[in-house]
Write a protein that holds these residues in place. Structure first.
Motif, PDB file in Angstrom:
ATOM      1  N   ALA A 110       0.756  -1.158  -0.075  1.00 58.53           N
ATOM      2  CA  ALA A 110       0.054   0.027   0.004  1.00 58.53           C
ATOM      3  C   ALA A 110       0.732   1.196   0.000  1.00 58.53           C
ATOM      4  O   ALA A 110       1.813   1.248   0.758  1.00 58.53           O
ATOM      5  N   PRO A 111       0.633   2.177  -0.698  1.00 57.49           N
ATOM      6  CA  PRO A 111       1.427   3.439  -1.034  1.00 57.49           C
ATOM      7  C   PRO A 111       1.312   4.422   0.341  1.00 57.49           C
ATOM      8  O   PRO A 111       0.180   4.399   0.828  1.00 57.49           O
ATOM      9  N   VAL A 112       2.168   5.191   0.722  1.00 55.64           N
ATOM     10  CA  VAL A 112       2.052   6.130   1.782  1.00 55.64           C
ATOM     11  C   VAL A 112       2.186   7.308   1.397  1.00 55.64           C
ATOM     12  O   VAL A 112       2.945   7.544   0.665  1.00 55.64           O
ATOM     13  N   SER A 113       1.243   8.331   1.871  1.00 58.22           N
ATOM     14  CA  SER A 113       1.293   9.834   1.559  1.00 58.22           C
ATOM     15  C   SER A 113       2.532  10.530   2.304  1.00 58.22           C
ATOM     16  O   SER A 113       2.862  10.010   3.674  1.00 58.22           O
ATOM     17  N   VAL A 114       2.931  11.393   1.880  1.00 58.33           N
ATOM     18  CA  VAL A 114       3.854  12.443   2.690  1.00 58.33           C
ATOM     19  C   VAL A 114       3.672  13.630   2.702  1.00 58.33           C
ATOM     20  O   VAL A 114       2.780  13.933   1.702  1.00 58.33           O
ATOM     21  N   PRO A 115       4.081  14.658   3.727  1.00 56.37           N
ATOM     22  CA  PRO A 115       3.349  15.711   3.500  1.00 56.37           C
ATOM     23  C   PRO A 115       3.436  16.686   2.352  1.00 56.37           C
ATOM     24  O   PRO A 115       2.605  17.489   2.068  1.00 56.37           O
ATOM     25  N   TRP A 116       4.756  16.331   1.628  1.00 60.00           N
ATOM     26  CA  TRP A 116       4.844  17.338   0.294  1.00 60.00           C
ATOM     27  C   TRP A 116       3.636  16.807  -0.560  1.00 60.00           C
ATOM     28  O   TRP A 116       3.449  17.795  -1.570  1.00 60.00           O
ATOM     29  N   ASP A 117       3.157  15.748  -0.548  1.00 62.99           N
ATOM     30  CA  ASP A 117       2.056  15.379  -1.612  1.00 62.99           C
ATOM     31  C   ASP A 117       0.949  16.328  -1.039  1.00 62.99           C
ATOM     32  O   ASP A 117       0.173  16.696  -1.898  1.00 62.99           O
ATOM     33  N   ALA A 118       0.483  16.489   0.083  1.00 68.56           N
ATOM     34  CA  ALA A 118      -0.683  17.450   0.286  1.00 68.56           C
ATOM     35  C   ALA A 118      -0.472  18.816   0.143  1.00 68.56           C
ATOM     36  O   ALA A 118      -1.120  19.645  -0.552  1.00 68.56           O
ATOM     37  N   MET A 119       0.656  19.210   0.279  1.00 69.34           N
ATOM     38  CA  MET A 119       1.252  20.606   0.125  1.00 69.34           C
ATOM     39  C   MET A 119       1.190  20.859  -1.545  1.00 69.34           C
ATOM     40  O   MET A 119       0.752  21.986  -1.992  1.00 69.34           O
ATOM     41  N   ILE A 120       1.544  19.891  -2.414  1.00 71.29           N
ATOM     42  CA  ILE A 120       1.366  20.094  -3.825  1.00 71.29           C
ATOM     43  C   ILE A 120       0.084  20.128  -4.180  1.00 71.29           C
ATOM     44  O   ILE A 120      -0.571  21.099  -5.017  1.00 71.29           O
ATOM     45  N   ASN A 121      -0.810  19.391  -3.687  1.00 69.42           N
ATOM     46  CA  ASN A 121      -2.190  19.128  -3.996  1.00 69.42           C
ATOM     47  C   ASN A 121      -3.030  20.348  -3.709  1.00 69.42           C
ATOM     48  O   ASN A 121      -3.927  20.832  -4.451  1.00 69.42           O
ATOM     49  N   GLN A 122      -2.757  20.892  -2.671  1.00 69.89           N
ATOM     50  CA  GLN A 122      -3.433  22.251  -2.119  1.00 69.89           C
ATOM     51  C   GLN A 122      -2.881  23.267  -2.812  1.00 69.89           C
ATOM     52  O   GLN A 122      -3.757  24.276  -3.370  1.00 69.89           O
ATOM     53  N   ALA A 123      -1.376  23.355  -3.193  1.00 62.99           N
ATOM     54  CA  ALA A 123      -1.217  24.587  -3.922  1.00 62.99           C
ATOM     55  C   ALA A 123      -1.623  24.605  -5.414  1.00 62.99           C
ATOM     56  O   ALA A 123      -2.149  25.522  -5.827  1.00 62.99           O
ATOM     57  N   LEU A 124      -1.798  23.361  -6.012  1.00 60.85           N
ATOM     58  CA  LEU A 124      -2.393  23.238  -7.331  1.00 60.85           C
ATOM     59  C   LEU A 124      -3.979  23.753  -7.190  1.00 60.85           C
ATOM     60  O   LEU A 124      -4.021  24.364  -8.149  1.00 60.85           O
ATOM     61  N   GLU A 125      -4.581  23.315  -6.309  1.00 59.97           N
ATOM     62  CA  GLU A 125      -5.959  23.731  -6.397  1.00 59.97           C
ATOM     63  C   GLU A 125      -5.944  25.236  -6.188  1.00 59.97           C
ATOM     64  O   GLU A 125      -6.939  25.855  -6.828  1.00 59.97           O
ATOM     65  N   HIS A 126      -5.169  25.864  -5.235  1.00 61.57           N
ATOM     66  CA  HIS A 126      -5.351  27.239  -5.097  1.00 61.57           C
ATOM     67  C   HIS A 126      -4.972  28.018  -6.471  1.00 61.57           C
ATOM     68  O   HIS A 126      -5.654  29.129  -6.791  1.00 61.57           O
ATOM     69  N   ALA A 127      -3.855  27.569  -7.138  1.00 59.29           N
ATOM     70  CA  ALA A 127      -3.466  27.929  -8.359  1.00 59.29           C
ATOM     71  C   ALA A 127      -4.589  27.781  -9.431  1.00 59.29           C
ATOM     72  O   ALA A 127      -4.543  28.660 -10.248  1.00 59.29           O
ATOM     73  N   ARG A 128      -5.271  26.686  -9.515  1.00 62.64           N
ATOM     74  CA  ARG A 128      -6.371  26.758 -10.431  1.00 62.64           C
ATOM     75  C   ARG A 128      -7.420  27.691 -10.416  1.00 62.64           C
ATOM     76  O   ARG A 128      -8.403  28.015 -11.261  1.00 62.64           O
ATOM     77  N   VAL A 138      -5.891  16.367   0.689  1.00 65.62           N
ATOM     78  CA  VAL A 138      -4.907  15.730   1.646  1.00 65.62           C
ATOM     79  C   VAL A 138      -3.939  14.802   0.841  1.00 65.62           C
ATOM     80  O   VAL A 138      -3.055  14.040   1.434  1.00 65.62           O
ATOM     81  N   GLY A 139      -3.814  15.216  -0.582  1.00 64.58           N
ATOM     82  CA  GLY A 139      -2.686  14.706  -1.430  1.00 64.58           C
ATOM     83  C   GLY A 139      -2.771  13.090  -2.029  1.00 64.58           C
ATOM     84  O   GLY A 139      -1.584  12.595  -2.493  1.00 64.58           O
ATOM     85  N   PHE A 140      -4.219  12.593  -1.996  1.00 66.39           N
ATOM     86  CA  PHE A 140      -4.310  11.331  -2.480  1.00 66.39           C
ATOM     87  C   PHE A 140      -3.697  11.127  -3.833  1.00 66.39           C
ATOM     88  O   PHE A 140      -2.800  10.225  -4.295  1.00 66.39           O
ATOM     89  N   GLY A 141      -4.084  11.937  -4.919  1.00 69.02           N
ATOM     90  CA  GLY A 141      -3.703  11.999  -6.281  1.00 69.02           C
ATOM     91  C   GLY A 141      -2.416  12.145  -6.361  1.00 69.02           C
ATOM     92  O   GLY A 141      -1.754  11.692  -7.179  1.00 69.02           O
TER      93      GLY A 141
END
Length: 425
Positions: A110-128, A138-141
């Motif tokens: 099973a893959p494990v999330s790391v904090p930078w996954d969530a950071m990129i996820n959130q930054a991308l949504e803000h930029a869009r 929470v960085g799933f994708g």
């Protein structure tokens, strides 16, 4: 020996009532003398499945199966993303409700999330901006994306070694992160000043090692040793990466294919047929960006209540539409067809072919008025809505829910062809 295999699959955009349905199926299996396990096969901590017990306790399950109030073990498959920093909070919330030390098992792949996954996820949504995809933040994708690169994948099996976790974090931060930011067109400062805080890494390592100790790491072969399984899907068919409208989808298959893959690997296909419970509310909801045909300005139900899906900065408010029987029929049949394709071989292998018995469940009927409107322009008395919807979809009606707890669920047997309805106590 496996004697009962069931699945609960959302038939909409998520939030259909999967948690309460899993809870009820687990209770029924236990009543019949079985010891069911709940099996998660897709998604991750962004799932939010609400269970209200008959004694009034309420919890929104994220990483644990929705049979946890009934002491059913949770098994997380190889496609479920583990989130170490959110697990302890969920376990603490459950402990406050009297649930302590639930049994947790997971596939070591099973893959494990790391904090930078969530950071990129959130930054991308803000930029869009107005073009957001509807992510939970929470960085799933991003975890799924990173895990496609073996040199930067962190898996459950790694969480037993602090040295292994730290080495992988170093590679992710200094090699993968800059590359990924270039791919998505984000500068490093878009992630904020916390990105290089040593306390971030230390806290994550502690959470990851804690998760590693809490879980039993077992391959799917352990599932064949159980007598009852309830597969719990997350999100809904209209968010499936293959069936939904890109890019407003999740990075997983939310229906039968993920179950079939696990069933084949575990040797379950020849042991028992799968009862697939497709769940819908009496109306349609969507929490997040993306198309919602004939969206309504307000809830379509005078008794509407949903304390789970509150306003948040990534998904906004819950959105509404009338129930669409034609879309239900299309999406459920599309999901079933994905399994039927595997049966077209000239020499089908019984051990590799999953037999599926589909059925429908309709929830939130207690929130409706005396008449329910549907997207095709027709109206149905609320007492007849579940039967009429199952008939329109063309599959049997299994149950209808007139409240949030398992005791509010009425088990129904309906022969779609003969239009006969029999209520069971």
């Amino acid at each position: 020996m496996l004697t009962r295999m069931q699945a609960v699959i959302g038939a909409g955009f998520g939030d259909e009532g999967k948690g309460r349905t899993v809870d009820a199926l687990v209770a029924n299996a236990q009543r019949d003398g079985l010891r069911p396990w709940v099996v998660r096969f897709n998604s991750g901590a962004q799932a939010g499945h609400t269970v209200v017990t008959p004694d009034g306790r309420r919890h929104v399950f994220h990483q644990l199966g929705s049979g946890t109030f009934l002491d059913a073990p949770t098994y997380l498959g190889a496609e479920v993303v583990l989130n170490p920093w959110l697990l302890d909070a969920e376990l603490e919330a459950l402990a406050d409700l009297g649930v302590r030390a639930p049994r947790l098992l997971a596939d070591p792949r099973a893959p494990v999330s790391v904090p930078w996954d969530a950071m990129i996820n959130q930054a991308l949504e803000h930029a869009r901006g107005a073009g957001r995809h509807g992510s939970c933040g929470v960085g799933f994708g991003e975890t799924v994306q990173r895990s496609q690169h073996p040199g930067y994948a962190l898996q459950g099996a790694d969480l037993m070694s602090e040295a292994r976790v730290r080495a992988r974090l170093t590679a992710i931060r200094h090699e993968y992160l800059p590359r990924r930011l270039r791919e998505v067109g984000l500068p490093l400062d878009a992630l904020g000043t916390f990105v290089d805080n040593p306390a971030l890494v230390d806290r994550f390592v502690a959470d990851a090692l804690s998760l590693g100790r809490r879980f039993e790491w077992r391959t799917p072969l352990v599932l064949a040793e159980q007598d009852a399984l309830v597969f719990e899907a997350a999100q809904g068919l209209r968010l499936d990466q293959d069936l939904g409208e890109f890019p407003y989808v999740t990075r997983s298959q939310t229906g039968l294919p993920g179950i079939a893959r696990m069933a084949r690997e575990a040797g379950l296909c020849a042991l028992a047929p799968l009862q697939a419970h497709y769940v819908t509310r009496a109306y349609l909801t969507r929490h997040g960006a993306g198309p919602l045909p004939d969206e309504l300005p307000a809830p379509p139900a005078p008794g509407f209540s949903d304390p789970t899906n509150r306003l948040n900065p990534y998904q906004g408010t819950l959105r509404f539409a009338h129930l669409d029987p034609d879309a239900l029929r299309r999406d459920i049949r599309s999901d079933l067809q994905r399994i039927a394709i595997s049966k077209t071989s000239s020499t089908p292998d019984r051990n590799e072919t999953l037999t599926v018995h589909p059925m429908l469940e309709v929830t939130c009927l207690d929130q409706m008025g005396s008449t329910v409107f549907r997207r095709n322009g027709t109206s149905v008395p609320v007492a007849d809505l579940a039967v009429a919807t199952a008939a329109a979809v063309g599959i049997a009606l299994a149950a209808e829910a007139w409240g949030p707890a398992r005791t509010d669920r009425r088990v129904v047997t309906m022969d779609v062809q003969r239009r006969e309805l029999v209520l069971q106590e």
